[in-house]
Design a protein around this motif. Structure first.
Motif: not given
Length: 412
Positions: A324-327, A354-358, A362-363
């Protein structure tokens, strides 16, 4: 001792039986005083040794070529291996036992018997390859065994040539079109034209064949000593980030029907679809390992993804945080479409996803496994955070579910 070992290694089971029978006959001849038995024993004993000498003195040379068609194929499909064996000497060959080394997964070894190959002649051999599991497999090397007419001796000659067969995950065709709201395109953002920028604000670039000569920027041409043109708009293109959960603890089942293999197939299907739609791809795993596939485009990018997924395995990691950090570090707000393919997710893991989408990105979360339908905590939390969630049992359900995400009328 070394000569005796070479002779024993060259003898077949029949040849060794002849040696044993010869020694036995000779011993019995001395014990019984039978001259005829002695002659017969010596003949049986000498024949294998003579065959070893005759076969080892063979001077003809062989050349080998192999072609796999295709060299990349999906799980469950067949490839064909064509082997060409040439006798490049001026002597005819003897009996040849040809064996191409093939992994057991692809069907085992391919064996052929050739009576002889005339001087400067050739033989064409072919066989089928099929695998029900993905992976990258080495085919070869080819081994040729030289045998005498009596089947007493075999001497092996091995070639160094090998080929690689890549078996890619099973994929399904997704409905054409992009997901509404997932912006992508080239030159549609941060465009700066001469109507809004002064002459000195234009960023020049090198002249490329086909550029309009009216766009030549003479001041930059004089400065750099080569033809420069106005960059009237800064190229901009969003990309898709594909996240695959490979954690062993998050998946259930074994073999092709396991949730992990289904997740790999989903990742391959979605990745190929996005590449065909023109989106550069970045592939990320839960461990944080990533592959930027944006260097290729269309089918080239999709083929590169298939090569990566052909050999991917499950990890023993327990956390999604590195992936998720890489995303989050892969792009700026609003630039990317994020598609995550997961096994089981806890409520805490769902919050991290959920927090990976900023921003306005679109997630889309694809949840694999039988219990995803009954345990809706993770799915409900992701939907509440703005993600579009697809709960699947297998890749076969993906086309209809993806059509629903795209808003195709009548899709479920």
């Amino acid at each position: 001792m070394r000569l005796a070992k070479v002779v024993l290694d060259a003898l077949t089971t029949r040849g060794r039986s002849f040696i044993a029978a010869g020694f036995t006959a000779v011993a019995c001849a001395f014990l019984l005083g039978e001259q005829e038995l002695l002659r017969a024993g010596l003949l049986v004993l000498v024949l294998p040794l003579f065959s070893v000498f005759a076969v080892s003195r063979t001077r003809y040379r062989l050349a080998c070529a192999r072609r796999l068609g295709p060299s990349r194929l999906p799980v469950g499909h067949e490839a064909r291996a064509d082997v060409r064996l040439e006798n490049v000497s001026r002597l005819p060959s003897g009996l040849l036992l040809v064996e191409d080394r093939v992994p057991y997964t692809l069907g085992g070894r391919a064996r052929f018997v050739l009576d002889r190959i005339e001087p400067l002649g050739s033989r064409e051999l072919s066989y089928r390859l099929r695998s029900d599991v993905r992976g990258r497999f080495k085919v070869g090397p080819l081994t040729v065994r030289l045998a005498d007419p009596f089947g007493l001796v075999e001497l092996a000659r091995a070639f160094s040539l090998t080929d690689t067969l890549t078996v890619t995950p099973l994929t399904v065709e997704l409905p054409p079109g992009s997901i509404p709201g997932a912006w992508h395109g080239e030159g549609q953002s941060l465009a700066r034209t001469l109507s809004t920028a002064g002459e000195d604000d234009v960023t020049p670039r090198e002249y490329r064949r086909g550029d309009d000569l009216r766009r030549v920027h003479w001041r930059s041409t004089a400065r750099y000593g080569e033809l420069m043109v106005r960059r009237e708009e800064q190229e901009w293109q969003s990309r898709a980030i594909l996240l695959l959960d490979t954690r062993r603890a998050a998946h259930t089942g074994e073999g092709p029907g396991s949730s992990f293999e289904q997740a790999v197939s989903v990742a391959a299907s979605v990745g190929i679809h996005l590449a065909r739609e023109g989106l550069p791809l970045r592939f990320v795993t839960d461990a944080g390992r990533s592959a930027d596939l944006s260097a290729g485009s269309g089918s080239a990018s999709g083929d590169e993804l298939l090569d990566v997924l052909a050999v991917i395995g499950q990890s023993d990691d327990t956390a999604l945080l590195p992936g998720l950090a890489a995303v989050r570090g892969s792009g700026r707000d609003g630039e990317a479409l994020i598609v995550g393919i997961f096994g089981r997710l806890t409520a805490e893991e769902a919050r991290s996803v959920a927090a990976a989408r900023r921003g306005t990105a679109i997630g889309v979360a694809v949840l694999l496994g039988r219990d995803q339908r009954t345990d809706g905590d993770a799915a409900g939390f992701l939907r509440g955070a703005g993600w579009r969630v697809l709960a699947l049992s297998s890749v076969a359900e993906l086309p209809a579910a993806w059509a629903g995400v795209q808003g195709v009328p009548g899709a479920q």
